[in-house]
Design a protein around this motif. Sequence first.
Motif, mmCIF file in Angstrom:
data_model
loop_
_atom_site.group_PDB
_atom_site.id
_atom_site.type_symbol
_atom_site.label_atom_id
_atom_site.label_comp_id
_atom_site.label_asym_id
_atom_site.label_seq_id
_atom_site.Cartn_x
_atom_site.Cartn_y
_atom_site.Cartn_z
ATOM 1 N N PRO A 195 56.419 31.305 34.990
ATOM 2 C CA PRO A 195 55.596 32.515 35.085
ATOM 3 C C PRO A 195 54.112 32.160 35.205
ATOM 4 C CG PRO A 195 57.216 32.726 33.326
ATOM 5 C CD PRO A 195 57.268 31.294 33.774
ATOM 6 N N VAL A 196 53.456 32.742 36.187
ATOM 7 C CA VAL A 196 52.008 32.546 36.383
ATOM 8 C C VAL A 196 51.403 33.942 36.523
ATOM 9 C CG1 VAL A 196 50.215 31.561 37.858
ATOM 10 C CG2 VAL A 196 52.361 30.308 37.536
ATOM 11 N N ASP A 197 50.746 34.376 35.451
ATOM 12 C CA ASP A 197 50.217 35.738 35.388
ATOM 13 C C ASP A 197 48.709 35.612 35.175
ATOM 14 O OD1 ASP A 197 49.193 38.100 34.179
ATOM 15 O OD2 ASP A 197 51.183 38.695 33.523
ATOM 16 N N VAL A 198 47.945 36.014 36.176
ATOM 17 C CA VAL A 198 46.495 35.776 36.097
ATOM 18 C C VAL A 198 45.838 36.546 34.950
ATOM 19 C CG1 VAL A 198 46.224 35.145 38.525
ATOM 20 C CG2 VAL A 198 45.978 37.553 37.857
ATOM 21 N N GLU A 199 46.450 37.656 34.550
ATOM 22 C CA GLU A 199 45.878 38.413 33.429
ATOM 23 C C GLU A 199 46.186 37.721 32.110
ATOM 24 O OE1 GLU A 199 43.692 40.655 33.644
ATOM 25 O OE2 GLU A 199 43.897 40.684 35.812
ATOM 26 N N ALA A 200 47.431 37.280 31.969
ATOM 27 C CA ALA A 200 47.805 36.597 30.726
ATOM 28 C C ALA A 200 47.030 35.287 30.582
ATOM 29 C CB ALA A 200 49.309 36.336 30.718
ATOM 30 N N ILE A 201 46.854 34.600 31.697
ATOM 31 C CA ILE A 201 46.139 33.320 31.646
ATOM 32 C C ILE A 201 44.634 33.545 31.518
ATOM 33 C CG2 ILE A 201 45.546 31.244 32.988
ATOM 34 C CD1 ILE A 201 48.388 31.399 34.203
ATOM 35 N N GLY A 202 44.154 34.553 32.228
ATOM 36 C CA GLY A 202 42.709 34.785 32.202
ATOM 37 C C GLY A 202 41.968 33.870 33.162
ATOM 38 N N CYS A 203 42.633 33.467 34.250
ATOM 39 C CA CYS A 203 41.918 32.649 35.238
ATOM 40 C C CYS A 203 41.204 33.579 36.228
ATOM 41 C CB CYS A 203 42.859 31.694 35.961
ATOM 42 S SG CYS A 203 44.160 32.503 36.865
ATOM 43 N N ASP A 204 40.175 33.053 36.843
ATOM 44 C CA ASP A 204 39.363 33.849 37.770
ATOM 45 C C ASP A 204 39.681 33.520 39.211
ATOM 46 O OD1 ASP A 204 37.476 35.054 35.684
ATOM 47 O OD2 ASP A 204 37.524 32.916 35.227
ATOM 48 N N VAL A 205 40.127 32.307 39.444
ATOM 49 C CA VAL A 205 40.496 31.841 40.769
ATOM 50 C C VAL A 205 41.783 31.034 40.609
ATOM 51 C CG1 VAL A 205 39.727 30.586 42.808
ATOM 52 C CG2 VAL A 205 38.025 31.532 41.257
#
Length: 390
Positions: A195-205
């Motif tokens: 799972p790669v969830d940009v919100e859960a991770i909080g990455c910008d790019v």
Amino acid sequence: MIDLDRARADTPGVHHVAHLNNAGSALPPRQVHRAVVDYLTREAEIGGYETANERRDDWEHTYDALAQLLNASREEIAVVENATRAWDMAFYSFRFQPGDRILTGQAEYASNWIALKQVADRTGARIDVVPDDEHGQIDVAALEAAIDDQVKLVSLVHVPTQSGLVNPAEAVGKVTRAAGVPLLLDACQSAGQLPVDVEAIGCDVLSGTGRKFLRGPRGTGFLYLRRSLIEQLEPPFLDMRAADWLDDGSYRIRPDARRFENWETYYAGKVGLGVAVDYALELGIDAIWARIQELATQLRAKLQEVDGVTLLDRGAVLGATVTFTVDGHEPAAIRDFLAARGVNVSVMDRSSAQLDYGARGIETAVRSSVHYYNNENDLDRLVEGLKALR
Ligand SMILES: Cc1ncc(COP(=O)(O)O)c(C=O)c1O
């Protein structure tokens, strides 16, 4: 749970090879193959531009599919040639000054490092490498301690090319978010694997590729940029996809992530990438990840029983990639020996992973990498091959 029979029935390649080079490029499902071939056939029949018009919904869908995969919105997605181009287009858009600092980790990817170094040398910015912790993953406390006002970017490889490590991206994202420093996540090996969830991770790019764990076509990649960042970043190259040429001779850059794309593109591949993402989403990323971990754990246990094998992977969480050496045998010779027996693995050299392999004194290693469609017989064929080495 993955329906293995169905997954294998959808994967013609499993009848030809024991494919354990998924970290290189996975076998595509027949749905992806068919979508690309159909698209190319249509181009040959009616013309490339005409097919792009006719099939607009198909290639536009790819943005929705990727947005769903990453928990992003379609305006935040660009589709490009590969993960490196995606990463570069974003990275070279940041502006650095003498004294600025860029933090990275020991898992850093060769091409990313080369770009970091070029920009650091040009601008006077400094690259600081955050050490690994006792598990072999990025030391999040050391990262937190290293952040100060001079840090302008954190670059993190989620899953490296050279080992089974899964870096704690969410913990890193928590630190970068709190510090207000952009996090550039290389998800090339993780997208489609876990799972790669940009919100859960909080990455910008975030950058990713089509051909690895997503099982898409070669020559496809994608970039995610957080909405709030897009208009702050001017791409290093602009063309008439990225910007409009205005009457007065000036130009206006697009407001969405497609400002990082270029005009001519591999439409058939773009369609195939969307089909690949749909396929992964339909199976379920959680189920894919569970199956990969189960297989990789089995493979590690089997390899441990083989005389002369040394397993190299370190990390609190390990994924699909299983790296090892065999006493008395060069990895390249092992790869070739296995290939002759219909088993695909690859070789990783220190030059692909200077920070990691360099620190661990590894010059070269065999890299095997499972995917959910592999079965136990594939693993046994690898192990039997190693036992047959002489
Ligand atoms: C961690 C990582 N980042 C980036 C890349 C580059 O991806 P691409 O070849 O699609 O540019 C790779 C490819 O192996 C990789 O493993």
